[in-house]
Design an enzyme around this catalytic site. Structure first.
Site, PDB file in Angstrom:
ATOM      1  N   ASP A 221      52.394  46.984  57.422  1.00 15.58           N
ATOM      2  CA  ASP A 221      52.398  46.380  58.720  1.00 15.58           C
ATOM      3  C   ASP A 221      51.356  46.903  59.690  1.00 15.58           C
ATOM      4  O   ASP A 221      51.042  48.041  59.205  1.00 15.58           O
ATOM      5  CB  ASP A 221      53.771  46.064  59.415  1.00 15.58           C
ATOM      6  CG  ASP A 221      53.596  45.018  60.282  1.00 15.58           C
ATOM      7  OD1 ASP A 221      52.412  44.624  60.644  1.00 15.58           O
ATOM      8  OD2 ASP A 221      54.691  44.400  60.726  1.00 15.58           O
TER       9      ASP A 221
HETATM   10  C1  BGC Z   1      52.926  41.959  62.702  1.00 18.05           C
HETATM   11  C2  BGC Z   1      52.808  41.255  61.707  1.00 18.05           C
HETATM   12  C3  BGC Z   1      51.493  40.717  61.680  1.00 18.05           C
HETATM   13  C4  BGC Z   1      50.471  41.779  61.831  1.00 18.05           C
HETATM   14  C5  BGC Z   1      49.195  41.363  61.834  1.00 18.05           C
HETATM   15  C6  BGC Z   1      52.048  42.960  63.160  1.00 18.05           C
HETATM   16  O1  BGC Z   1      52.088  43.522  64.470  1.00 18.05           O
HETATM   17  O2  BGC Z   1      54.473  42.538  62.603  1.00 18.05           O
HETATM   18  O3  BGC Z   1      53.786  40.286  61.066  1.00 18.05           O
HETATM   19  O4  BGC Z   1      51.304  39.853  60.367  1.00 18.05           O
HETATM   20  O5  BGC Z   1      50.768  42.378  63.086  1.00 18.05           O
HETATM   21  O6  BGC Z   1      48.565  40.452  62.844  1.00 18.05           O
END
Ligand code: BGC
Length: 740
Positions: free
Chosen positions: A281
């Site tokens: 993530d």
């Molecule tokens: C989120 C993800 C997301 C990623 C990219 C993160 O902060 O937890 O779910 O896909 O950002 O935007």
């Protein structure tokens, strides 16, 4: 026969039946030409510069240079045929011309937005959910996107957690089915089709169980619970061929998911034999330093790769550390080959080596996005996601010729808010979103009047607009109030400790109620809210979530009865925050409360009922459904027999309608305690007024399996309650015995 042997021999050497190289062969060949830095480059993902979905680093010029050097494998938040093309051109300047993968959060629609995911889950309509992702994929792919960071298949029992809006609620069975429908929708006819995007099962794992519902917080639970409740949607996604996984920010029992060998290596890539790749993530590799799991970025990179994280999203740690770690012998070069190989495989599958620009197509971008057909579907889907909580006195459906209707509340004329959180492809144009006011106005008879008063803001203490709202209400025959929480109050980093209407909205409702006018309350939210006063005093309540581009039309379709609502809650709605987590499939305990009056020495609160305000699976219709004749094929089964169950559902009301018939079981005794109810099947059936339908289900021992304390997944003989009903509380029950 000879030909078969010949073909088999061919494929054993990595060639396919037509003498072409297989993807595995191509990947191996490419890897053999790559330097260590180039391999690690494939494992690097940066965000584009226009907008960010996490804390951003701002050295854009350096990123562009690194792409040219083959040091970047993927970009997120780069979208649009022109923009993706221009980034891809940079990658084509690199030594080996390996194309970039473009990822984005396509969460509930793309240019045409659909209800927030929890609202979609309330439709219990797998076909519609799949179709919505088909449309989202087609639109996103036409914008040059190869990969969505969805579906989020985190089970969540805590509505304080803002990200419940992105998921399918509290139930593992429903959440699994919905996750699979989404993956099928996104990946369509398969990777490589021009209208398919790679899906991503996230957040692996247990992110939805953050302590206290506070985003990014720790998770502490037994491996048994993890395997039984939180992992099944992920396992099913892996089996269904989801292209990628994303891990999660949280630690699980002290080990950050990002470096968690048990979940990523032992389960996902080991036992489940998953061949796709895992992206971290946003920044989660670097965040293992503040977690206290790695002393610096060097150690974080080492632990993340050992733990099975293949791609580094925006930590900027892999490129800085992994080549060094390999050279020092701390990380096996095979791990790098494996990770880069998994990523390259997807690029081949997407056809990007044949044509890196195949998704960046101006014509498709214009024609295939936000067209009338997509919007028409969005309108229907929005209406199907609405849950009717109360319709005392049958105020709804409303006649289109009602003389004067007042729409009151801060969301009445909102446009952008109707998207809810996560609608990043929609930065530029609010014009195309149908406000609730416009939707209602367009359907009201031309001789009728729609009045409007905002009444208050979403989230402050200002009551100066109350008087005008009260005067407006007084002029109307019926008042529609539109209240809730702000559209950006649920979603990532949007945990709330109190989950009522924000600001002075409830005070406004009370003032309007004093006029004595009949009120229809529409609740806009991304999570279950607590609204006891309204629930007890307002005759008509519809939960409208955030419904997307066509929100106003969907709402009007339900208000005026063009669509008979059939949504059912995918999460229990608590009575107070102190009751959280409240979920239907809890254990019985040794001292279960028998009722809400005797609270002495039983598992209860002295000041609160145990059951939620609205149970899981609850939702009304404009018509009435009666359940009768529940029939089981046998009351006593042995071994691998199947149990057939049927029930007759009759539409005894005045309207045609849809009902979600729900099947639950209870395993009365087990090696480990079993939930008081577990959803094991559901069917959404359309029944014309005055007609009946026989609805059938089948259970096999497979449906009775659970994880015991040693993580054996099996079933046990014994007694079981079989329950069928209209929601998780209102069921009829028959007991059976089933021996092994
Ligand atoms: C989120 C993800 C997301 C990623 C990219 C993160 O902060 O937890 O779910 O896909 O950002 O935007």
């Amino acid at each position: 026969m000879k030909r078969v042997y010949f073909l088999l021999a061919f494929s054993a050497f990595g060639w396919n039946a037509y003498g072409q190289k297989t993807i595995d062969q191509k990947v191996a060949e490419l890897l053999s030409k790559m330097t260590l830095e180039e391999k690690v480059g494939q494992m690097v993902q940066y965000s584009g510069f226009e907008y960010a979905t996490g804390p951003q680093h701002s050295n854009s010029a350096a990123v562009l240079e690194e792409i040219k050097k083959g040091k970047v494998g993927s970009m997120l938040n780069v979208a649009g045929s022109e923009e993706t093309r221009s980034f891809q051109k940079l990658a084509m300047q690199s030594r080996l011309k390996i194309p970039l993968l473009f990822g984005q959060d396509v969460i509930h629609g793309y240019r045409t937005t659909f209800p927030v995911n929890l609202g979609q889950a309330a439709s219990w309509d797998l076909g519609m959910i799949e179709k919505s992702e088909r449309i989202a994929a087609t639109e996103a792919a036409a914008y040059g996107i190869h990969w969505t960071f969805a579906p989020m298949v985190d089970i969540a029992r805590d509505p304080r957690w803002g990200r419940v809006m992105e998921g399918s609620g509290e139930d593992t069975y429903l959440g699994t089915k919905i996750g699979l429908a989404r993956i099928k929708g996104f990946q369509g006819r398969g990777l490589g089709s021009l209208d398919a995007v790679m899906a991503c099962a996230k957040h692996f794992a247990a992110y939805g169980a953050a302590v206290g519902g506070r985003d990014y917080n720790s998770v502490d639970m037994s491996l048994r619970q993890l395997n039984e409740t939180y992992l099944p949607p992920f396992k099913a996604a892996a089996e269904a061929g989801v292209a990628t996984f994303m891990n999660s920010f949280n630690d699980i029992n002290g080990i950050p998911a990002t470096a968690n060998q048990y979940i990523q290596r032992d389960l996902l890539k080991g036992k489940w034999n998953y061949k796709g790749f895992v992206v971290s993530d946003w920044g989660s590799i670097g965040e293992m330093v503040p977690h206290g799991y790695a002393k610096d970025f060097n150690e974080a990179a080492e632990r993340a790769i050992q733990g099975g994280s293949d791609m580094d999203m925006e930590s900027r740690v892999y490129m800085a550390e992994l080549p060094k770690l390999v050279k020092e012998g701390k990380v096996d070069a095979k791990l790098i080959d494996d990770a880069a190989g998994r990523i390259l495989t997807k690029k081949f599958e997407m056809g990007l080596f044949d044509d890196p620009y195949r998704f960046s197509n101006e014509k498709r971008q214009k024609e295939q996005t936000d067209n009338q057909e997509n919007r028409k579907f969005g309108r229907e889907f929005g209406a199907k996601s609405i849950v009717l909580l109360k319709n005392q006195g049958n105020i709804l459906p409303l006649s289109k010729t009602t003389k004067t209707v007042a729409l009151i509340g801060p969301f009445g004329k909102e446009t952008v808010a109707n998207h809810g959180f996560w609608s990043i492809a929609f930065k530029d144009d609010n014009q195309r979103i149908v406000s609730q006011f416009d939707g209602i106005k367009n359907q009201l008879d031309k001789n009728s009047t729609l009045l409007y008063a905002k009444g208050c803001n979403v989230d402050d203490q200002d009551k100066t607009q109350f008087a005008e709202a009260v005067e407006t209400a007084k002029k109307a025959v019926v008042v529609i109030m539109t209240l809730g929480e702000g559209h950006a109050m649920s979603g990532e980093a949007k945990s709330r400790s109190t989950i009522g209407f924000t600001g002075v909205q409830e005070d406004l409702l009370k003032e309007i109620a004093k006029t004595g006018k009949p009120i229809i309350l529409m609740i806009n939210a991304g999570r279950p809210l607590i609204f006891n006063w309204a629930a007890d005093n307002i005759p008509t309540i519809m939960y409208t979530w955030w419904l997307g581009t066509e929100a106003g039309n969907s709402i009007a379709d339900v208000l005026f009865g063009t669509v008979n609502p059939g949504g059912k809650l995918p999460m229990s709605f608590p009575r107070t925050e102190g009751q959280i987590p409240v979920y239907y499939n809890h254990y019985n305990t040794g001292r279960p409360a028998k009722n809400n009056t005797d609270r002495n020495y039983v598992s209860a609160y002295i000041d609160l009922d145990n059951d939620p305000k609205y149970p899981f699976g609850y939702g009304l219709s404009y018509t009435d459904f009666k359940y009768s004749d529940m029939v089981l094929s046998s009351a006593s089964l042995t071994g691998n027999q199947a149990l057939n169950i049927s029930v007759t559902v009759s539409n005894t009301g005045k309207y045609d309608g849809e009902e979600v018939v729900q099947l639950y079981i209870r395993d009365l005794f087990g090696k480990v305690v079993r939930p008081v109810k577990e959803l094991k099947g559901f069917q959404k059936v359309f029944i014309k007024k005055g007609e009946s339908k026989k609805v059938e289900f089948k259970l096999t021992p497979e449906d009775l399996k659970f994880f015991d304390d040693n993580l054996n997944f099996d079933w046990e003989g014994g007694e079981f309650d079989i329950m069928i009903g209209t929601n998780s509380q209102n069921v009829q029950t028959k007991r059976i015995s089933w021996s092994k």
